[in-house]
Design a protein around this motif. Structure first.
Motif, short mmCIF file in Angstrom:
data_model
loop_
_atom_site.label_atom_id
_atom_site.label_comp_id
_atom_site.label_asym_id
_atom_site.label_seq_id
_atom_site.Cartn_x
_atom_site.Cartn_y
_atom_site.Cartn_z
N HIS A 119 -1.47 -5.11 11.83
CA HIS A 119 -0.29 -5.79 12.39
C HIS A 119 0.63 -4.77 13.06
O HIS A 119 0.87 -3.69 12.53
N ASP A 120 1.17 -5.16 14.21
CA ASP A 120 2.04 -4.23 14.96
C ASP A 120 3.43 -4.80 15.21
O ASP A 120 4.13 -4.36 16.11
N VAL A 121 3.80 -5.81 14.41
CA VAL A 121 5.09 -6.46 14.65
C VAL A 121 6.25 -5.48 14.46
O VAL A 121 7.25 -5.55 15.20
N VAL A 122 6.14 -4.58 13.51
CA VAL A 122 7.22 -3.62 13.28
C VAL A 122 7.28 -2.60 14.41
O VAL A 122 8.37 -2.14 14.80
N ASN A 123 6.11 -2.28 14.98
CA ASN A 123 6.07 -1.30 16.07
C ASN A 123 6.77 -1.80 17.34
O ASN A 123 7.13 -0.99 18.20
N HIS A 124 6.94 -3.10 17.46
CA HIS A 124 7.62 -3.66 18.63
C HIS A 124 9.14 -3.59 18.53
O HIS A 124 9.84 -3.97 19.47
N LEU A 125 9.62 -3.12 17.39
CA LEU A 125 11.06 -2.98 17.20
C LEU A 125 11.48 -1.54 17.44
O LEU A 125 10.66 -0.62 17.35
N SER A 139 7.89 -9.11 9.12
CA SER A 139 6.69 -8.79 8.35
C SER A 139 6.28 -9.91 7.41
O SER A 139 5.14 -9.92 6.91
N LEU A 140 7.17 -10.86 7.14
CA LEU A 140 6.92 -11.88 6.12
C LEU A 140 5.66 -12.70 6.39
O LEU A 140 4.76 -12.77 5.54
N ASP A 146 -2.18 -12.73 5.21
CA ASP A 146 -3.20 -11.83 4.66
C ASP A 146 -3.48 -12.14 3.19
O ASP A 146 -4.63 -12.11 2.74
N CYS A 147 -2.43 -12.45 2.43
CA CYS A 147 -2.61 -12.78 1.02
C CYS A 147 -3.43 -14.05 0.85
O CYS A 147 -4.31 -14.14 -0.03
N GLU A 150 -7.03 -13.43 1.52
CA GLU A 150 -7.61 -12.74 0.38
C GLU A 150 -7.90 -13.73 -0.75
O GLU A 150 -8.93 -13.65 -1.43
N TRP A 151 -6.99 -14.69 -0.95
CA TRP A 151 -7.19 -15.72 -1.97
C TRP A 151 -8.47 -16.51 -1.69
O TRP A 151 -9.29 -16.76 -2.59
N VAL A 152 -8.65 -16.94 -0.43
CA VAL A 152 -9.84 -17.71 -0.06
C VAL A 152 -11.10 -16.90 -0.29
O VAL A 152 -12.11 -17.41 -0.79
N ALA A 153 -11.07 -15.62 0.08
CA ALA A 153 -12.24 -14.76 -0.09
C ALA A 153 -12.64 -14.65 -1.56
O ALA A 153 -13.83 -14.70 -1.91
#
Length: 242
Positions: A119-125, A139-140, A146-147, A150-153
């Motif tokens: 993820h690059d959302v923080v890099n755009h700030l 980031s939320l 992603d969590c 991971e649960w599905v996996a």
């Protein structure tokens, strides 16, 4: 499980649209913070974004993008509850689910979380925005997504009998096909006397059909037993007789 995957894909599609408008989202937060005279503290919770939209939003563009963020968070919260109905839970999946619930709590402090690669959302700030104002709120959603993946996996690796029906909440047995349930229920609910009568009726019907289908041989006209009285003399051709 298929219903959960479909709901998760829908949220991801909405997030992709939101992600394309990240600068609009940051601009809306900036405008509403200015209107609220709240320029020092970071945007650190969902309830804070809700308050900005409800009380300090002056234009439709800002309202639309803030509402889009809140709707995605709400959809993720609903999906958390759906995950609980699908799986009875073990240490790993329960831990993942509890983290999702905590992150999506409206009062939870998001200021310290950061979405990392890919993820690059923080890099755009800018550095100041990322560190002091918006790093947590942007980031939320990617962290929660992603969590949930991971649960599905983890859930898909578990035996089938520990998964639950989304709509009913009852365990599905591998040894018994769900589609057979209505037929079994109908048989179990029928009184024994009715079932016996139905079986007898069916048996009688079969007997009638068998009797009706028996072959009756045709009569042999040359058989003496098929004629009354004397037998007729065999036919002789006309002409001289000895």
């Amino acid at each position: 499980m298929n219903e959960v995957k479909e709901a998760l894909r829908n949220v991801e599609q909405n997030y992709k649209l939101f992600l394309q408008q990240q600068f609009t989202f940051i601009g809306a937060l900036q405008h509403t913070r200015e209107n609220a005279h709240d320029m020092i503290r970071p945007v650190a919770s969902i309830s804070q974004v809700q308050s900005y939209m409800d009380h300090h939003c002056n234009n439709s563009t800002d309202r639309r993008i803030l509402n889009m963020f809140l709707n995605i968070c709400n959809d993720l919260s609903k999906l958390c509850h759906k995950l609980e109905t699908v799986h009875s839970g073990n240490n790993i999946t329960n831990g993942i689910l509890e983290r999702c619930k905590l992150l999506l709590s409206h009062s939870n402090d998001l200021s310290t979380i950061r979405a990392k690669y890919p993820h690059d959302v923080v890099n755009h700030l800018s550095c100041d925005e990322a560190k002091n104002h918006y790093g947590g709120v942007v980031s939320l959603i990617p962290i929660v997504l992603d969590c949930m993946k991971e649960w599905v996996a983890h859930a898909e690796k578990l035996p089938r009998h520990v998964l639950y029906n989304v709509s009913g909440g009852s365990a599905i047995s591998e040894k018994r096909a769900p589609q057979d349930a209505p037929a079994r229920a109908a048989i179990s609910q029928t009184p024994p006397s009715v079932r016996l009568e139905a079986l007898t009726s069916t048996s009688n019907k079969d007997n009638v059909q068998v009797q009706g289908s028996k072959h009756v041989p045709k009569k042999n006209l040359n058989d003496p037993e098929n004629h009354s009285g004397k037998l007729k003399s065999p036919w002789k051709p006309p002409g001289r007789h000895a």
